[in-house]
Design a protein around this motif. Sequence first.
Motif, PDB file in Angstrom:
ATOM      1  N   TRP A   1      -6.652 -12.198  93.833  1.00 38.19           N
ATOM      2  CA  TRP A   1      -6.343 -13.569  93.456  1.00 38.19           C
ATOM      3  C   TRP A   1      -4.994 -13.923  94.088  1.00 38.19           C
ATOM      4  O   TRP A   1      -4.181 -13.048  94.386  1.00 38.19           O
ATOM      5  CB  TRP A   1      -6.345 -13.762  91.944  1.00 38.19           C
ATOM      6  N   PRO A   2      -4.745 -15.207  94.328  1.00 38.45           N
ATOM      7  CA  PRO A   2      -3.510 -15.615  95.009  1.00 38.45           C
ATOM      8  C   PRO A   2      -2.281 -15.477  94.108  1.00 38.45           C
ATOM      9  O   PRO A   2      -2.363 -15.685  92.894  1.00 38.45           O
ATOM     10  CB  PRO A   2      -3.759 -17.070  95.373  1.00 38.45           C
ATOM     11  N   SER A   3      -1.164 -15.117  94.728  1.00 36.29           N
ATOM     12  CA  SER A   3       0.102 -15.033  93.990  1.00 36.29           C
ATOM     13  C   SER A   3       0.650 -16.425  93.680  1.00 36.29           C
ATOM     14  O   SER A   3       1.359 -16.599  92.694  1.00 36.29           O
ATOM     15  CB  SER A   3       1.134 -14.254  94.812  1.00 36.29           C
ATOM     16  N   LEU A   4       0.343 -17.380  94.548  1.00 35.42           N
ATOM     17  CA  LEU A   4       0.763 -18.770  94.370  1.00 35.42           C
ATOM     18  C   LEU A   4      -0.451 -19.674  94.508  1.00 35.42           C
ATOM     19  O   LEU A   4      -1.372 -19.362  95.264  1.00 35.42           O
ATOM     20  CB  LEU A   4       1.764 -19.185  95.461  1.00 35.42           C
ATOM     21  N   THR A   5      -0.431 -20.793  93.817  1.00 36.54           N
ATOM     22  CA  THR A   5      -1.465 -21.793  94.045  1.00 36.54           C
ATOM     23  C   THR A   5      -1.205 -22.453  95.393  1.00 36.54           C
ATOM     24  O   THR A   5      -0.118 -22.335  95.968  1.00 36.54           O
ATOM     25  CB  THR A   5      -1.443 -22.887  92.956  1.00 36.54           C
ATOM     26  N   ARG A   6      -2.186 -23.163  95.879  1.00 36.25           N
ATOM     27  CA  ARG A   6      -2.027 -23.917  97.124  1.00 36.25           C
ATOM     28  C   ARG A   6      -0.851 -24.890  96.998  1.00 36.25           C
ATOM     29  O   ARG A   6      -0.052 -25.044  97.917  1.00 36.25           O
ATOM     30  CB  ARG A   6      -3.325 -24.678  97.415  1.00 36.25           C
ATOM     31  N   GLU A   7      -0.715 -25.510  95.835  1.00 38.71           N
ATOM     32  CA  GLU A   7       0.350 -26.485  95.613  1.00 38.71           C
ATOM     33  C   GLU A   7       1.725 -25.820  95.560  1.00 38.71           C
ATOM     34  O   GLU A   7       2.707 -26.359  96.089  1.00 38.71           O
ATOM     35  CB  GLU A   7       0.076 -27.274  94.330  1.00 38.71           C
ATOM     36  N   GLU A   8       1.805 -24.647  94.934  1.00 39.04           N
ATOM     37  CA  GLU A   8       3.079 -23.918  94.894  1.00 39.04           C
ATOM     38  C   GLU A   8       3.488 -23.477  96.298  1.00 39.04           C
ATOM     39  O   GLU A   8       4.661 -23.548  96.662  1.00 39.04           O
ATOM     40  CB  GLU A   8       2.972 -22.701  93.977  1.00 39.04           C
ATOM     41  N   TYR A   9       2.515 -23.041  97.093  1.00 40.04           N
ATOM     42  CA  TYR A   9       2.790 -22.657  98.473  1.00 40.04           C
ATOM     43  C   TYR A   9       3.295 -23.859  99.267  1.00 40.04           C
ATOM     44  O   TYR A   9       4.295 -23.768  99.984  1.00 40.04           O
ATOM     45  CB  TYR A   9       1.530 -22.075  99.118  1.00 40.04           C
ATOM     46  N   SER A  10       2.619 -25.006  99.120  1.00 42.92           N
ATOM     47  CA  SER A  10       3.046 -26.216  99.822  1.00 42.92           C
ATOM     48  C   SER A  10       4.458 -26.625  99.407  1.00 42.92           C
ATOM     49  O   SER A  10       5.267 -27.036 100.248  1.00 42.92           O
ATOM     50  CB  SER A  10       2.070 -27.361  99.550  1.00 42.92           C
ATOM     51  N   ALA A  11       4.760 -26.500  98.120  1.00 50.19           N
ATOM     52  CA  ALA A  11       6.100 -26.839  97.631  1.00 50.19           C
ATOM     53  C   ALA A  11       7.152 -25.921  98.251  1.00 50.19           C
ATOM     54  O   ALA A  11       8.248 -26.373  98.604  1.00 50.19           O
ATOM     55  CB  ALA A  11       6.148 -26.752  96.106  1.00 50.19           C
ATOM     56  N   GLN A  12       6.826 -24.625  98.416  1.00 51.75           N
ATOM     57  CA  GLN A  12       7.766 -23.705  99.068  1.00 51.75           C
ATOM     58  C   GLN A  12       8.013 -24.109 100.515  1.00 51.75           C
ATOM     59  O   GLN A  12       9.143 -24.072 100.985  1.00 51.75           O
ATOM     60  CB  GLN A  12       7.255 -22.266  99.025  1.00 51.75           C
ATOM     61  N   LEU A  13       6.954 -24.492 101.213  1.00 50.85           N
ATOM     62  CA  LEU A  13       7.114 -24.939 102.598  1.00 50.85           C
ATOM     63  C   LEU A  13       7.991 -26.179 102.671  1.00 50.85           C
ATOM     64  O   LEU A  13       8.869 -26.289 103.544  1.00 50.85           O
ATOM     65  CB  LEU A  13       5.751 -25.240 103.232  1.00 50.85           C
ATOM     66  N   MET A  14       7.779 -27.103 101.741  1.00 50.44           N
ATOM     67  CA  MET A  14       8.595 -28.319 101.705  1.00 50.44           C
ATOM     68  C   MET A  14      10.056 -27.982 101.412  1.00 50.44           C
ATOM     69  O   MET A  14      10.969 -28.541 102.020  1.00 50.44           O
ATOM     70  CB  MET A  14       8.035 -29.290 100.665  1.00 50.44           C
ATOM     71  N   ARG A  15      10.280 -27.052 100.508  1.00 53.68           N
ATOM     72  CA  ARG A  15      11.644 -26.641 100.157  1.00 53.68           C
ATOM     73  C   ARG A  15      12.349 -26.028 101.367  1.00 53.68           C
ATOM     74  O   ARG A  15      13.513 -26.308 101.639  1.00 53.68           O
ATOM     75  CB  ARG A  15      11.602 -25.647  98.992  1.00 53.68           C
ATOM     76  N   GLU A  16      11.632 -25.169 102.098  1.00 50.66           N
ATOM     77  CA  GLU A  16      12.207 -24.557 103.290  1.00 50.66           C
ATOM     78  C   GLU A  16      12.513 -25.603 104.357  1.00 50.66           C
ATOM     79  O   GLU A  16      13.561 -25.553 104.998  1.00 50.66           O
ATOM     80  CB  GLU A  16      11.269 -23.488 103.854  1.00 50.66           C
ATOM     81  N   ALA A  17      11.591 -26.560 104.526  1.00 51.42           N
ATOM     82  CA  ALA A  17      11.824 -27.622 105.513  1.00 51.42           C
ATOM     83  C   ALA A  17      13.032 -28.468 105.109  1.00 51.42           C
ATOM     84  O   ALA A  17      13.862 -28.818 105.954  1.00 51.42           O
ATOM     85  CB  ALA A  17      10.585 -28.498 105.644  1.00 51.42           C
ATOM     86  N   LEU A  18      13.150 -28.775 103.845  1.00 51.16           N
ATOM     87  CA  LEU A  18      14.276 -29.567 103.360  1.00 51.16           C
ATOM     88  C   LEU A  18      15.599 -28.846 103.595  1.00 51.16           C
ATOM     89  O   LEU A  18      16.590 -29.460 103.968  1.00 51.16           O
ATOM     90  CB  LEU A  18      14.099 -29.865 101.864  1.00 51.16           C
ATOM     91  N   GLY A  19      15.593 -27.533 103.435  1.00 54.10           N
ATOM     92  CA  GLY A  19      16.821 -26.764 103.585  1.00 54.10           C
ATOM     93  C   GLY A  19      17.171 -26.390 105.017  1.00 54.10           C
ATOM     94  O   GLY A  19      18.287 -25.962 105.288  1.00 54.10           O
TER      95      GLY A  19
END
Length: 124
Positions: A69-87
């Motif tokens: 099973w996934p460690s993160l949901t698709r939405e949590e993964y997308s949020a991490q990508l957005m956070r990295e892009a923002l930073g």
Amino acid sequence: MAARGFGELEAVVIERIWDRAEKTTVREIFTDLSAERDIAYTTVMSTMDNLHRKGWLQRERVGKAYHYWPSLTREEYSAQLMREALGSGGRSDLVLAHFVEQMSPEESDGLRAALRKLSRAKPK
């Protein structure tokens, strides 16, 4: 675990696992994929093991097989990508402003609702 891009097959496999919304086996993912492409069972098994070693999948042994099973949901993964892009894209306030300018009215409404929800949840 830093959010980074997946390899081509890793992306296909993780998408299938996210779509399932329940624990799954290598056999189940292999069956799905083999209906669309020529792929070996061991390739799917290795890919899922790699995703587990990288922290993207969790697993438990059930009989002779692992259930994943996934460690993160698709939405949590997308949020991490957005956070990295923002930073990593310069001044975060300007990056965020440009991002918000590109939102549809529906996305803007969703953002406002999320901000209202967060502001109510945070203690004063």
